[in-house]
Motif scaffolding. Structure first.
Motif, PDB file in Angstrom:
ATOM      1  N   ASP A 129       0.818  -1.215   0.000  1.00 48.58           N
ATOM      2  CA  ASP A 129       0.000   0.000   0.000  1.00 48.58           C
ATOM      3  C   ASP A 129       0.852   1.267   0.000  1.00 48.58           C
ATOM      4  N   GLY A 130       2.171   1.108  -0.175  1.00 44.57           N
ATOM      5  CA  GLY A 130       3.057   2.267  -0.187  1.00 44.57           C
ATOM      6  C   GLY A 130       3.238   2.908   1.171  1.00 44.57           C
ATOM      7  N   LEU A 131       3.132   2.116   2.233  1.00 47.32           N
ATOM      8  CA  LEU A 131       3.182   2.627   3.603  1.00 47.32           C
ATOM      9  C   LEU A 131       4.290   1.953   4.404  1.00 47.32           C
ATOM     10  N   ARG A 266       4.015   7.557   4.640  1.00 44.86           N
ATOM     11  CA  ARG A 266       4.080   7.195   3.219  1.00 44.86           C
ATOM     12  C   ARG A 266       5.520   6.854   2.861  1.00 44.86           C
ATOM     13  N   ASP A 268       7.077   7.053   0.080  1.00 46.24           N
ATOM     14  CA  ASP A 268       7.761   7.958  -0.852  1.00 46.24           C
ATOM     15  C   ASP A 268       8.058   9.325  -0.252  1.00 46.24           C
ATOM     16  N   THR A 269       7.209   9.821   0.616  1.00 52.97           N
ATOM     17  CA  THR A 269       7.382  11.173   1.141  1.00 52.97           C
ATOM     18  C   THR A 269       7.719  11.236   2.625  1.00 52.97           C
ATOM     19  N   ILE A 273       0.408   9.717   7.876  1.00 54.48           N
ATOM     20  CA  ILE A 273      -0.958   9.676   7.345  1.00 54.48           C
ATOM     21  C   ILE A 273      -2.017   9.820   8.431  1.00 54.48           C
TER      22      ILE A 273
END
Length: 449
Positions: A129-131, A266, A268-269, A273
């Protein structure tokens, strides 16, 4: 030569290691493995261990269902050293390394009964989930006087004053100073192993302490808690006392917890969240809380894995008994500390200090993830003392095991075989404990019933 092998080889050479402890965390969270001379470790190939060690009970025995869980031939499994879990053994007399290994079947698949593999599976689900989860454990423990007879109750050890604690000394600086030599050695050992230990406080119980870890990667922190427990026990032995992580070692004192602070960022960043830029709680945060509320009754045995664990989960301000959540409320199971948006997190106060850190972290992260994926909604944040509300979790290990794996989504995450094995091992421990006749029964039932 693989990159990992080269890293390990160079590290062993740098520290002039003469012996290697090959470690595997078992289902109880204890270290199993073998000692191998360093030169043999580098040349022998992948170590092997019987897969049956993964399903031994806390007494070291096998449950009745043992041969339904592992190969009847008592087959080996392959071990793969993890260079990120490689540390010195500072209490050893000779230069010794401890390396946590991952477990694989002989056909090269991640072994389904390995608790470290269970946690890795949960972290992989987050990665899909990109987490990335971020956690910070708080570990409580007691120092107790040496006790060679299990029939005698435990007592606090004497400090440097020669006296034992007799009153509640929460956050007392002087009470910690009573065990200054122990504390200094514990910190030195932790530093030698690069354990990210942070704050030390004196907790509520007599000679009870708490260590907070710096927040970070979930697998790394699970490894560090696993290593820290060994460290504290070894430090205590050096000073002629015991250190215990029992959930409730003292009848009239508070239990010991493994509180787990957790947030999700996240990949990527690095953005948290759980809160927006103004600090408002997001829908993801609320669903995460709801997941904790929904799945804790099913997964409580991962937070309270022993018969003694449920003595801590009693109507008392120090431990939760229901699944309420609240902001800044230490009586709730899921406490949300006041913090900046970037540091917004939830503290799961259910796990006891006796919990297997890999499974406790896996359980809390899996609950939150399932809550977010299903879009669950939490109750309203609790106001006032949550312990005035009804008990909502199991009060015994046997009851907790009856709830384990009730939902298909939990079985999917943890694996049917692992849940079956865990329940079998822990049920066997419960049945053995249940055969013991206590002094309370002899005192109150012998002549009165």
């Amino acid at each position: 030569m693989s990159t990992d092998t080269k890293i390990i080889q160079d590290w062993l050479k740098k520290h002039q290691i003469s012996e290697v402890e090959v470690l595997v965390p078992d289902m109880t969270g204890n270290a199993r493995g073998k000692f191998i001379p360093a030169h043999q470790f580098l040349t022998m190939g992948k170590p092997k261990l019987p897969e049956s060690i993964l399903v031994q009970s806390v007494t070291g025995e096998y449950c009745e269902d043992h041969w339904e869980l592992v190969e009847p031939t008592d087959a080996d499994m392959l071990l793969e050293p993890d260079p990120s879990a490689m540390r010195l053994v500072p209490w050893a007399r000779e230069p010794t390394a401890q390396i946590i290994h991952d477990c694989y079947t002989m056909t090269g698949e991640a072994h389904p009964l390995s608790c470290r593999n269970v946690l890795r599976k949960v972290l992989d689900l987050y990665a899909e989930d990109g987490l990335v989860p971020v956690i910070a454990p708080e570990v409580e423990f007691y120092l107790v006087a040496r006790n060679l007879d299990p029939d005698y109750v435990l007592e606090p050890p004497s400090g440097r004053s020669g006296r034992r604690e007799t009153s509640r000394l929460s956050y007392s600086i002087d009470a910690v100073a009573e065990f200054e030599d122990f504390v200094e050695d514990m910190y030195d050992y932790a530093e030698a192993q690069e354990l990210a230990v942070d704050t030390l406080i004196h907790e509520n119980g007599a000679a009870q302490m708490e260590i907070n870890f710096v927040h970070g990667d979930a697998m790394s922190l699970a490894d560090q808690v696993f290593s820290f427990k060994r460290t504290v026990r070894e430090t205590a032995h050096k000073h002629g006392v015991y250190a215990t992580f029992m959930a409730k070692p003292m009848q009239n004192d508070a239990g010991s917890a493994l509180h787990i602070h957790q947030s999700i960022v996240r990949a990527d960043t690095g953005e948290n969240i759980f809160a927006d830029a103004e600090g408002r709680h997001t829908e993801a945060f609320l669903s995460y809380i709801a997941g904790l509320q929904h799945y804790t009754p099913e997964l409580i045995s991962f937070y309270a894995p022993n018969v003694n664990s449920y003595r801590r989960l009693a109507p008392d301000i120090a431990a939760p008994i229901n699944v309420n959540w609240g902001v800044g409320n230490r009586t709730t199971a899921f406490r949300v500390p006041e913090s900046s948006p970037a540091a917004t997190r939830v503290e799961n106060r259910f796990p006891g200090a006796d919990a297997n850190p890999y499974l406790a972290i896996a359980a809390t992260l899996a609950s939150g993830l399932l809550g977010m994926r299903r879009g669950l909604q939490p109750s309203a944040p609790h106001q006032g003392t949550a312990n005035d509300d009804e008990v909502e979790v199991a009060r015994s290990l046997e009851e907790a095991l009856r709830n384990l794996g009730n939902s298909p989504e939990v079985r999917e995450v943890f694996g049917g075989l692992f849940l079956k094995a865990y329940a079998a091992v822990k049920r066997d421990e419960f049945e053995k404990f249940n055969r013991v006749i206590s002094s309370w029964e002899r005192e109150h039932l012998l002549l009165q019933v």
